[in-house]
Design a protein around this motif. Structure first.
Motif, PDB file in Angstrom:
ATOM      1  N   SER A 241     -25.544 -20.294  -5.885  1.00 37.99           N
ATOM      2  CA  SER A 241     -25.982 -19.221  -4.999  1.00 37.99           C
ATOM      3  C   SER A 241     -26.712 -18.150  -5.811  1.00 37.99           C
ATOM      4  CB  SER A 241     -24.784 -18.606  -4.280  1.00 37.99           C
ATOM      5  OG  SER A 241     -23.922 -18.000  -5.209  1.00 37.99           O
ATOM      6  N   ALA A 242     -27.619 -17.471  -5.164  1.00 38.11           N
ATOM      7  CA  ALA A 242     -28.402 -16.439  -5.849  1.00 38.11           C
ATOM      8  C   ALA A 242     -27.492 -15.305  -6.291  1.00 38.11           C
ATOM      9  CB  ALA A 242     -29.484 -15.915  -4.911  1.00 38.11           C
ATOM     10  N   SER A 243     -27.834 -14.706  -7.402  1.00 37.82           N
ATOM     11  CA  SER A 243     -27.028 -13.595  -7.918  1.00 37.82           C
ATOM     12  C   SER A 243     -27.223 -12.375  -7.033  1.00 37.82           C
ATOM     13  CB  SER A 243     -27.457 -13.264  -9.344  1.00 37.82           C
ATOM     14  OG  SER A 243     -27.338 -14.398 -10.159  1.00 37.82           O
ATOM     15  N   PRO A 244     -26.148 -11.648  -6.734  1.00 36.85           N
ATOM     16  CA  PRO A 244     -26.263 -10.451  -5.905  1.00 36.85           C
ATOM     17  C   PRO A 244     -27.112  -9.379  -6.595  1.00 36.85           C
ATOM     18  CG  PRO A 244     -23.952 -11.071  -6.189  1.00 36.85           C
ATOM     19  CD  PRO A 244     -24.759 -11.924  -7.104  1.00 36.85           C
ATOM     20  N   THR A 245     -27.858  -8.635  -5.802  1.00 37.42           N
ATOM     21  CA  THR A 245     -28.652  -7.533  -6.352  1.00 37.42           C
ATOM     22  C   THR A 245     -28.026  -6.198  -5.964  1.00 37.42           C
ATOM     23  OG1 THR A 245     -30.053  -7.650  -4.400  1.00 37.42           O
ATOM     24  CG2 THR A 245     -30.811  -8.832  -6.344  1.00 37.42           C
ATOM     25  N   THR A 246     -26.973  -6.234  -5.151  1.00 41.18           N
ATOM     26  CA  THR A 246     -26.278  -5.013  -4.753  1.00 41.18           C
ATOM     27  C   THR A 246     -25.259  -4.646  -5.822  1.00 41.18           C
ATOM     28  OG1 THR A 246     -24.702  -6.370  -3.534  1.00 41.18           O
ATOM     29  CG2 THR A 246     -26.540  -5.450  -2.289  1.00 41.18           C
ATOM     30  N   GLY A 247     -24.745  -3.432  -5.754  1.00 42.31           N
ATOM     31  CA  GLY A 247     -23.756  -2.977  -6.732  1.00 42.31           C
ATOM     32  C   GLY A 247     -24.434  -2.289  -7.905  1.00 42.31           C
ATOM     33  N   GLY A 248     -23.618  -1.652  -8.731  1.00 47.29           N
ATOM     34  CA  GLY A 248     -24.145  -0.924  -9.886  1.00 47.29           C
ATOM     35  C   GLY A 248     -24.409  -1.848 -11.059  1.00 47.29           C
ATOM     36  N   ALA A 249     -25.457  -1.549 -11.822  1.00 46.25           N
ATOM     37  CA  ALA A 249     -25.785  -2.344 -13.015  1.00 46.25           C
ATOM     38  C   ALA A 249     -24.653  -2.221 -14.031  1.00 46.25           C
ATOM     39  CB  ALA A 249     -27.095  -1.867 -13.614  1.00 46.25           C
ATOM     40  N   ILE A 250     -24.322  -3.329 -14.653  1.00 50.32           N
ATOM     41  CA  ILE A 250     -23.245  -3.337 -15.644  1.00 50.32           C
ATOM     42  C   ILE A 250     -23.587  -4.381 -16.709  1.00 50.32           C
ATOM     43  CG2 ILE A 250     -21.798  -5.039 -14.455  1.00 50.32           C
ATOM     44  CD1 ILE A 250     -19.375  -3.179 -15.169  1.00 50.32           C
ATOM     45  N   THR A 251     -23.204  -4.101 -17.934  1.00 50.63           N
ATOM     46  CA  THR A 251     -23.426  -5.050 -19.028  1.00 50.63           C
ATOM     47  C   THR A 251     -22.118  -5.760 -19.331  1.00 50.63           C
ATOM     48  OG1 THR A 251     -25.157  -3.675 -19.988  1.00 50.63           O
ATOM     49  CG2 THR A 251     -24.138  -5.284 -21.446  1.00 50.63           C
ATOM     50  N   VAL A 252     -22.195  -7.084 -19.441  1.00 44.36           N
ATOM     51  CA  VAL A 252     -21.019  -7.892 -19.751  1.00 44.36           C
ATOM     52  C   VAL A 252     -21.118  -8.348 -21.204  1.00 44.36           C
ATOM     53  CG1 VAL A 252     -19.715  -9.965 -19.153  1.00 44.36           C
ATOM     54  CG2 VAL A 252     -20.908  -8.692 -17.362  1.00 44.36           C
ATOM     55  N   LYS A 253     -20.070  -8.080 -21.963  1.00 45.07           N
ATOM     56  CA  LYS A 253     -20.005  -8.522 -23.359  1.00 45.07           C
ATOM     57  C   LYS A 253     -19.199  -9.809 -23.387  1.00 45.07           C
ATOM     58  CE  LYS A 253     -17.791  -6.353 -27.024  1.00 45.07           C
ATOM     59  NZ  LYS A 253     -17.543  -5.154 -27.826  1.00 45.07           N
ATOM     60  N   LEU A 254     -19.871 -10.934 -23.605  1.00 45.74           N
ATOM     61  CA  LEU A 254     -19.200 -12.235 -23.613  1.00 45.74           C
ATOM     62  C   LEU A 254     -18.686 -12.540 -25.017  1.00 45.74           C
ATOM     63  CD1 LEU A 254     -21.660 -14.471 -21.535  1.00 45.74           C
ATOM     64  CD2 LEU A 254     -19.433 -13.609 -20.808  1.00 45.74           C
ATOM     65  N   LEU A 255     -17.399 -12.806 -25.121  1.00 44.35           N
ATOM     66  CA  LEU A 255     -16.764 -13.142 -26.396  1.00 44.35           C
ATOM     67  C   LEU A 255     -16.176 -14.539 -26.279  1.00 44.35           C
ATOM     68  CD1 LEU A 255     -14.927  -9.755 -26.458  1.00 44.35           C
ATOM     69  CD2 LEU A 255     -16.624 -10.387 -28.149  1.00 44.35           C
ATOM     70  N   SER A 256     -16.528 -15.419 -27.204  1.00 47.20           N
ATOM     71  CA  SER A 256     -16.061 -16.800 -27.125  1.00 47.20           C
ATOM     72  C   SER A 256     -14.779 -17.005 -27.915  1.00 47.20           C
ATOM     73  CB  SER A 256     -17.134 -17.752 -27.645  1.00 47.20           C
ATOM     74  OG  SER A 256     -16.628 -19.066 -27.673  1.00 47.20           O
ATOM     75  N   SER A 257     -13.905 -17.857 -27.389  1.00 55.21           N
ATOM     76  CA  SER A 257     -12.645 -18.165 -28.062  1.00 55.21           C
ATOM     77  C   SER A 257     -12.775 -19.383 -28.970  1.00 55.21           C
ATOM     78  CB  SER A 257     -11.573 -18.467 -27.020  1.00 55.21           C
ATOM     79  OG  SER A 257     -11.899 -19.679 -26.346  1.00 55.21           O
ATOM     80  N   ARG A 258     -13.937 -20.018 -28.970  1.00 54.28           N
ATOM     81  CA  ARG A 258     -14.072 -21.280 -29.712  1.00 54.28           C
ATOM     82  C   ARG A 258     -14.117 -21.047 -31.210  1.00 54.28           C
ATOM     83  NH1 ARG A 258     -17.767 -25.773 -28.248  1.00 54.28           N
ATOM     84  NH2 ARG A 258     -15.890 -26.972 -28.565  1.00 54.28           N
ATOM     85  N   PRO A 259     -13.378 -21.861 -31.961  1.00 51.50           N
ATOM     86  CA  PRO A 259     -13.356 -21.680 -33.418  1.00 51.50           C
ATOM     87  C   PRO A 259     -14.737 -21.876 -34.051  1.00 51.50           C
ATOM     88  CG  PRO A 259     -12.096 -23.630 -32.745  1.00 51.50           C
ATOM     89  CD  PRO A 259     -12.484 -22.911 -31.500  1.00 51.50           C
ATOM     90  N   ASP A 260     -15.582 -22.723 -33.445  1.00 55.90           N
ATOM     91  CA  ASP A 260     -16.889 -22.975 -34.055  1.00 55.90           C
ATOM     92  C   ASP A 260     -17.970 -22.023 -33.541  1.00 55.90           C
ATOM     93  OD1 ASP A 260     -17.138 -23.899 -31.519  1.00 55.90           O
ATOM     94  OD2 ASP A 260     -18.006 -25.834 -32.040  1.00 55.90           O
ATOM     95  N   SER A 261     -17.588 -21.078 -32.684  1.00 54.54           N
ATOM     96  CA  SER A 261     -18.589 -20.126 -32.202  1.00 54.54           C
ATOM     97  C   SER A 261     -18.824 -19.092 -33.294  1.00 54.54           C
ATOM     98  CB  SER A 261     -18.128 -19.437 -30.919  1.00 54.54           C
ATOM     99  OG  SER A 261     -17.113 -18.512 -31.198  1.00 54.54           O
ATOM    100  N   SER A 262     -19.955 -18.437 -33.234  1.00 49.91           N
ATOM    101  CA  SER A 262     -20.287 -17.462 -34.277  1.00 49.91           C
ATOM    102  C   SER A 262     -19.430 -16.201 -34.128  1.00 49.91           C
ATOM    103  CB  SER A 262     -21.760 -17.088 -34.158  1.00 49.91           C
ATOM    104  OG  SER A 262     -21.995 -16.464 -32.911  1.00 49.91           O
ATOM    105  N   ASN A 263     -18.728 -16.094 -32.993  1.00 49.08           N
ATOM    106  CA  ASN A 263     -17.916 -14.914 -32.691  1.00 49.08           C
ATOM    107  C   ASN A 263     -18.737 -13.642 -32.594  1.00 49.08           C
ATOM    108  OD1 ASN A 263     -15.422 -16.066 -32.241  1.00 49.08           O
ATOM    109  ND2 ASN A 263     -14.916 -16.115 -34.406  1.00 49.08           N
ATOM    110  N   VAL A 264     -20.040 -13.796 -32.480  1.00 48.91           N
ATOM    111  CA  VAL A 264     -20.896 -12.642 -32.228  1.00 48.91           C
ATOM    112  C   VAL A 264     -20.972 -12.493 -30.717  1.00 48.91           C
ATOM    113  CG1 VAL A 264     -23.227 -11.713 -32.452  1.00 48.91           C
ATOM    114  CG2 VAL A 264     -22.229 -13.040 -34.321  1.00 48.91           C
TER     115      VAL A 264
END
Length: 106
Positions: free
Chosen positions: A1-24
């Motif tokens: 489904s299309a992403s909503p355009t309503t609501g306030g803008a917000i930044t999501v900081k995605l953090l990975s739990s995977r051991p081989d991820s760069s963890n950045v």
């Protein structure tokens, strides 16, 4: 489904739990030309996370402050704030089900 355009803008900081991820952490402000907003739901975040991480969304669970983001729940609902009280950004931990992932690999 299309992403909503309503609501306030917000930044999501995605953090990975995977051991081989760069963890950045990855800062997600927009996806496919749409701003991330407080009305985004789990499905929209998973779609973006899958694109960014290359990991199938079925193998991902998203958590904020130890609480899992549930199907149909908006970012605003997860954070529990009124629109005008929402932070500019918040962290989401991407937890990968490695067993599920192995099943998806050839």
């Amino acid at each position: 489904s299309a992403s909503p355009t309503t609501g306030g803008a917000i930044t999501v900081k995605l953090l990975s739990s995977r051991p081989d991820s760069s963890n950045v952490p990855v800062l997600l402000r927009e996806f496919q030309g749409c701003m991330v907003t407080s009305d985004w739901e789990l499905c929209h975040l998973l779609m973006a996370s899958e694109e960014i991480t290359g990991l199938p969304r079925e193998a991902q669970k998203l958590y904020h402050a130890g609480r899992e983001l549930l199907e149909g729940q908006t970012i605003r609902g997860l954070l529990g704030f009124a629109e005008h009280q929402l932070p500019a950004k918040f962290a989401v931990h991407v937890v990968v089900d490695e067993d599920q992932l192995q099943g998806d690999l050839p």
